[in-house]
Design a protein around this motif. Structure first.
Motif, short mmCIF file in Angstrom:
data_model
loop_
_atom_site.label_atom_id
_atom_site.label_comp_id
_atom_site.label_asym_id
_atom_site.label_seq_id
_atom_site.Cartn_x
_atom_site.Cartn_y
_atom_site.Cartn_z
N HIS A 47 -11.52 4.07 6.37
CA HIS A 47 -11.14 5.37 5.84
C HIS A 47 -11.10 5.41 4.32
N GLY A 48 -11.60 4.36 3.71
CA GLY A 48 -11.65 4.33 2.24
C GLY A 48 -10.27 4.43 1.61
N ILE A 49 -9.27 3.86 2.29
CA ILE A 49 -7.91 3.92 1.74
C ILE A 49 -7.68 2.70 0.86
N ARG A 50 -7.10 2.91 -0.32
CA ARG A 50 -6.80 1.77 -1.19
C ARG A 50 -5.32 1.80 -1.55
N VAL A 51 -4.77 0.58 -1.70
CA VAL A 51 -3.34 0.51 -2.00
C VAL A 51 -3.17 -0.17 -3.35
N PHE A 52 -2.34 0.43 -4.20
CA PHE A 52 -2.13 -0.11 -5.55
C PHE A 52 -0.67 -0.51 -5.74
N GLY A 53 -0.48 -1.49 -6.62
CA GLY A 53 0.89 -1.89 -6.98
C GLY A 53 1.37 -1.03 -8.12
N MET A 54 2.58 -1.29 -8.57
CA MET A 54 3.14 -0.44 -9.62
C MET A 54 2.46 -0.66 -10.97
N ASP A 55 1.75 -1.81 -11.10
CA ASP A 55 1.05 -2.05 -12.35
C ASP A 55 -0.31 -1.37 -12.37
N GLY A 56 -0.61 -0.61 -11.31
CA GLY A 56 -1.86 0.13 -11.28
C GLY A 56 -3.03 -0.69 -10.76
N GLU B 21 4.52 1.02 -3.58
CA GLU B 21 3.07 0.98 -3.53
C GLU B 21 2.55 2.40 -3.72
N VAL B 22 1.30 2.48 -4.16
CA VAL B 22 0.68 3.80 -4.24
C VAL B 22 -0.51 3.77 -3.28
N ILE B 23 -0.53 4.73 -2.35
CA ILE B 23 -1.63 4.76 -1.39
C ILE B 23 -2.63 5.82 -1.84
N ARG B 24 -3.86 5.40 -2.09
CA ARG B 24 -4.86 6.38 -2.50
C ARG B 24 -5.77 6.69 -1.32
N THR C 105 -6.52 11.96 -3.27
CA THR C 105 -5.08 12.22 -3.43
C THR C 105 -4.33 10.90 -3.28
N SER C 106 -3.17 10.83 -3.86
CA SER C 106 -2.41 9.59 -3.67
C SER C 106 -0.95 9.90 -3.40
N MET C 107 -0.29 8.92 -2.86
CA MET C 107 1.10 9.10 -2.47
C MET C 107 1.89 7.86 -2.91
N HIS C 108 3.01 8.10 -3.58
CA HIS C 108 3.88 6.98 -3.95
C HIS C 108 4.76 6.68 -2.73
N VAL C 109 4.78 5.44 -2.32
CA VAL C 109 5.61 5.12 -1.15
C VAL C 109 6.52 3.93 -1.46
N LEU C 110 7.62 3.93 -0.71
CA LEU C 110 8.49 2.76 -0.71
C LEU C 110 8.28 2.11 0.65
N GLY D 203 5.09 1.10 -20.08
CA GLY D 203 4.24 -0.07 -20.29
C GLY D 203 4.11 -0.39 -21.77
N GLN D 204 5.12 -0.01 -22.55
CA GLN D 204 5.01 -0.21 -24.00
C GLN D 204 5.91 -1.32 -24.51
#
Ligand code: ADP
Length: 816
Positions: free
Chosen positions: A494-503, A528-531, A536-541, A659-660
């Motif tokens: 389904h072309g779903i990708r999962v990202f961490g908080m560092d992008g 995690e961020v599910i794209r 579209t993406s969704m922030h999840v815990l 991130g600064q």
């Protein structure tokens, strides 16, 4: 077995030698045949006499038939004595004590010399016979010697006439004594064997495991009580014979063919319809035994004469283990339940609240009304004003718990959108989801209701194949995951990708779900961020907990088959959509950033004026200040200090978020750094002795010294702050060569962190309930974690409420 007929022995001795009287004395021995008294014979007991009057016998019993005079060679040295006329051997009469002693010494010496062949019989000394003793002129005595030639007793013959005993008589008596000694020894061994057999029998009977001994035709030749009870119990069950066959006869057949059966696990339904588990072992008996097994004439092949089968009932242990595991799972689930940001209620079938998590208590301000959760359903509905989206009050029958308990499932599109006035009067819009709980027969036993539908799914196997998922899970993934499909495949398809908080995209092994099934890891509040494939993406815990399906779903098996080896790992995973929270958080961060920034200037002004005024007052310049004025200035100075620290913290948070926050790593000696921190903080307290334990003199790591000092400072400050009663604080530095890290940890004996709040403690503004009375913002640990992780390190803790905490930091040894 009659040991020895002592009376017959003395009578025979008299008959054969023509003696007028005879005595037989024995030395008491223990079970092992070891003498209990010295060899002098004084404490031997009289076993039998012949040819004497009852009075004389009574005298014999009183008098020591021992190691003096003519008896000395027999009892002391184990040699026979034959004397033609005892009167010729009489010692000088005892006139004084001294002569008595001298006589005895001379007699002993004579006995010694005689026994060693240095003196003839004539040289022996007789001590005479006491009054009442029959007159003895002819005397013949022989010792009973055991296998080790120790004196075991004596056979003593006498005659009132001299010259009665010949050399042949002597040989005869020595022979009789030898036979008697053998008979005694045999009797002792027999007694011993019998006692051992009894002991073994008692042990055999008292073994809690069933032990059965079979001959080579599989006939039971012996079994203990446990085995007998088990067999008899099983006989009555419908499956009885088959079970006994599986438990006993099949393992025995294996053993008889020469092959041992080791730890075969069998589960059996007993007569009370309870499932019991047995660990069965069987081994061949190859010994050429005496006893029942050897009585069979037909010789078995392969040298195996029988089999021993043992059945160890492991049910209780397994139950205890299962209970233990269930408790561990329950507490894991409990922790997740508490960590959920959704409010969750669990009801029993009458609508009473069985459990409610902290999020629900907070959301609806349940603690405002005492005992709210203990009140009846009707009352609770009346207290919480719920209206539909049009503002119409919900009729009672349409309340969410009511509907769930009638069997409705309120998930996905069926979720209830309602307007609620929480118990503190706050109005809010919530979405209520939930499902009834059913037992095995499908009867409703309760309900679970949550305030925001989370995605929940169950997977198993190291490739995380789906078992079941709720409807909300399709919303989280943007696609529906068919049961049986491995996670990786589903994501790819389904072309779903999962990202961490560092992008950065997460590798499969970093996904919470796979970590839980593969490593049994428990993942708490992982962001995690599910794209989705549409961009579209969704922030999840994410919360994930590893489960043991075998214990969760195991039902009694009738099986007489071995249990399945190791079941597949499984995990329960909960995703919460926190996109809206994230957005709100972002706005809050923005505000904090601006506020913190804007606060900086006025604070700097305040601080410098306060200090300038204090400085002047101290120097005695300008107006003299009253005491209260000076005190007020000091307070202003302190308060501005605190405010400056707080704004620094807030600025750090916003820098981290953006991130600064740049690190300036350089080779730093962590031991020296720790010393600096301790020196700075030790002066603030006398009740918390701080000790440094460093495994080496220097630990050099490539870190930003200012930032690591900030982290350590924070941990030590917390250790002091959260030990209000005082108590030692230990700082340890050591190396973990395997992980190539330097570990630093701070241990205190303070108030600790309640277990159910531990999962959140590194979050922003998170504080434990037991810390409320102590000043703090709940930002320190959040910043510590970010700083340590930015260094490529790890921070974690262990804590027990009311006992203390230990905070650990692991920093990479090599350069960043
Ligand atoms: P603060 O101390 O300002 O509240 P922190 O982020 O440093 O914030 O700590 C967060 C919470 O973690 C504290 O409020 C406290 O509940 C708990 N905590 C931290 N360190 C300790 C400790 N050493 N002992 C007990 N509780 C602690």
């Amino acid at each position: 077995m009659r040991a020895l007929d002592e009376t017959r022995l003395v009578e025979t001795a008299c008959e054969l030698t023509g003696a007028e009287f005879a005595a037989f004395t024995l030395r008491p021995v223990n079970d092992e045949g070891e003498p209990l008294v010295p060899a002098e014979g004084g404490r031997f007991h009289l076993a039998a006499v012949a040819g004497v009057t009852p009075e004389q016998e009574a005298l014999f019993r009183r008098m020591p038939l021992g190691g003096e005079g003519l008896l000395a060679p027999i009892f002391r040295h184990g040699v026979p004595v034959r004397v033609t006329d005892a009167l010729a051997h009489l010692s000088q009469p005892e006139q004084t004590r001294a002569t008595g002693q001298r006589n005895r010494d001379a007699a002993r010496q004579a006995a010694f010399d005689y026994a060693h062949g240095q003196l003839s019989t004539e040289g022996l000394r007789s001590m005479g016979v006491p009054r009442g003793h029959p007159v003895v002129r002819s005397f013949l005595g022989a010792p009973l010697l055991d296998r080790t030639t120790q004196v075991r007793g004596g056979l003593l013959l006498g005659h009132r006439e001299p010259g009665q005993f010949t050399r042949d008589d002597e040989a005869l008596l020595v022979g009789l004594a030898a036979q008697a000694a053998v008979a005694l020894e045999n009797a002792r061994l027999y007694r011993l064997a019998q006692r051992r057999a009894q002991e073994l029998n008692a042990i055999f009977e008292s073994i809690a495991d069933g032990v059965t001994v079979m001959d080579h035709q599989r006939t039971i030749v012996r079994e203990n009580g446990a085995a007998r009870r088990l067999r008899e119990q099983l006989k009555d069950t419908p499956e009885g014979e088959r079970v006994v066959e599986a438990l006993l006869y099949t393992p025995a057949r294996h053993a008889l063919s020469g092959e041992a059966v080791v730890d075969l696990l069998l589960s059996v339904v007993d007569s009370h319809n309870e499932t019991r588990e047995y660990l069965v072992n069987a081994s061949p008996l190859r010994l050429l035994t005496t006893g029942p097994l050897s009585q069979k004439n037909d010789t078995p092949q392969n040298g195996v004469f029988g089999a021993v089968v043992t059945c160890h009932d492991t049910t209780e242990r397994r139950l205890r283990e299962a209970e233990h595991q269930a408790q561990a799972h329950a507490s894991q689930l409990e922790a997740i339940f508490e960590a959920l940001t959704d409010g969750v209620f669990v009801y029993d079938r009458h609508g009473s609240i069985v459990q409610v998590n902290t999020a629900a208590r907070r959301l609806l301000a349940l603690d405002v009304v005492p005992d709210y959760t203990a009140r009846p359903l009707e009352e609770r509905i009346a207290l919480l004003d719920m209206r539909d989206t049009q503002g119409q009050s919900l009729p009672r029958g349409r309340s969410a718990p009511g509907r769930l308990l009638k069997g409705e499932v309120l998930t996905g599109a069926n979720a209830l959108e309602v307007q609620v006035r929480a118990l503190d009067g706050q109005e809010m819009q919530v979405s209520i989801g939930g499902a009834p709980l059913r037992d095995q027969e499908g009867r409703i036993t309760g309900a679970v209701m949550n305030e925001l539908p989370s995605s929940v799914y169950l997977v198993h196997g190291s490739d995380a194949r789906l078992i079941l998922a709720n409807r909300a899970s399709a919303t989280v993934w943007g696609a529906s995951w068919p049961p049986g499909q491995p996670m990786d495949e589903f994501l790819r398809e389904h072309g779903i990708r999962v990202f961490g908080m560092d992008g950065l995209a997460l590798a499969p092994e970093q996904l919470a779900t796979l970590r839980a099934v593969r490593d049994g890891e428990m993942v708490y509040q992982h962001q995690e961020v599910i794209r989705h494939s549409d961009g579209t993406s969704m922030h999840v815990l994410v919360n994930a907990v590893a489960l043991d399906l075998h214990h969760l779903f195991s039902s009694p098996v009738d099986a007489t088959k071995p249990l399945a080896e190791g079941t597949e790992p499984a995990a329960l995973v909960v995703h919460q959509d926190v996109s809206t929270l994230k957005e709100a958080e972002r706005r809050k961060d923005e505000f904090i950033a601006i506020a913190a920034h804007e606060l900086g200037n006025p604070l700097a002004v305040l601080k410098s004026y306060a200090q300038a005024l204090l400085f002047q007052a101290r120097r005695g310049r300008g107006y003299e200040l009253a005491d209260w004025q000076r005190e007020a200035l000091q307070n202003i100075d302190l308060a501005t200090h605190r405010l400056v620290d707080l704004t620094e913290e807030l600025l750090d948070v916003t820098r981290l978020q953006a991130g600064q926050l740049a690190l300036h790593p350089e080779p730093t000696d962590l031991v020296a750094l720790t010393r600096r921190v301790v020196a700075r903080l030790q002066v603030t307290t006398e009740r918390h002795p701080i000790t440094i334990h460093a495994a080496q003199e220097h630990f050099v790591a490539e870190v930003d010294p200012r930032r690591i000092e900030q982290v350590l400072g924070n941990l030590v400050t917390n250790a002091i702050k959260y030990s209000p009663e005082g108590g030692r604080i230990d700082l340890t530095l050591c190396e973990d060569p395997q992980a190539d890290t330097v570990e630093l940890y701070v241990e205190d004996q303070g108030i600790g962190i309640p277990a159910h709040q531990q999962a959140r403690i590194f979050g922003r503004f998170e504080r434990a309930d037991n810390a409320r009375k102590i000043d703090g913002t709940g930002l320190g640990l959040y910043i510590c974690r970010a700083l340590v992780e930015q260094h490529g390190g790890r921070i974690w803790f262990e804590s027990l409420e009311d006992q203390g905490s230990a905070f650990f930091i692991a920093l990479p040894n090599s350069s960043l």
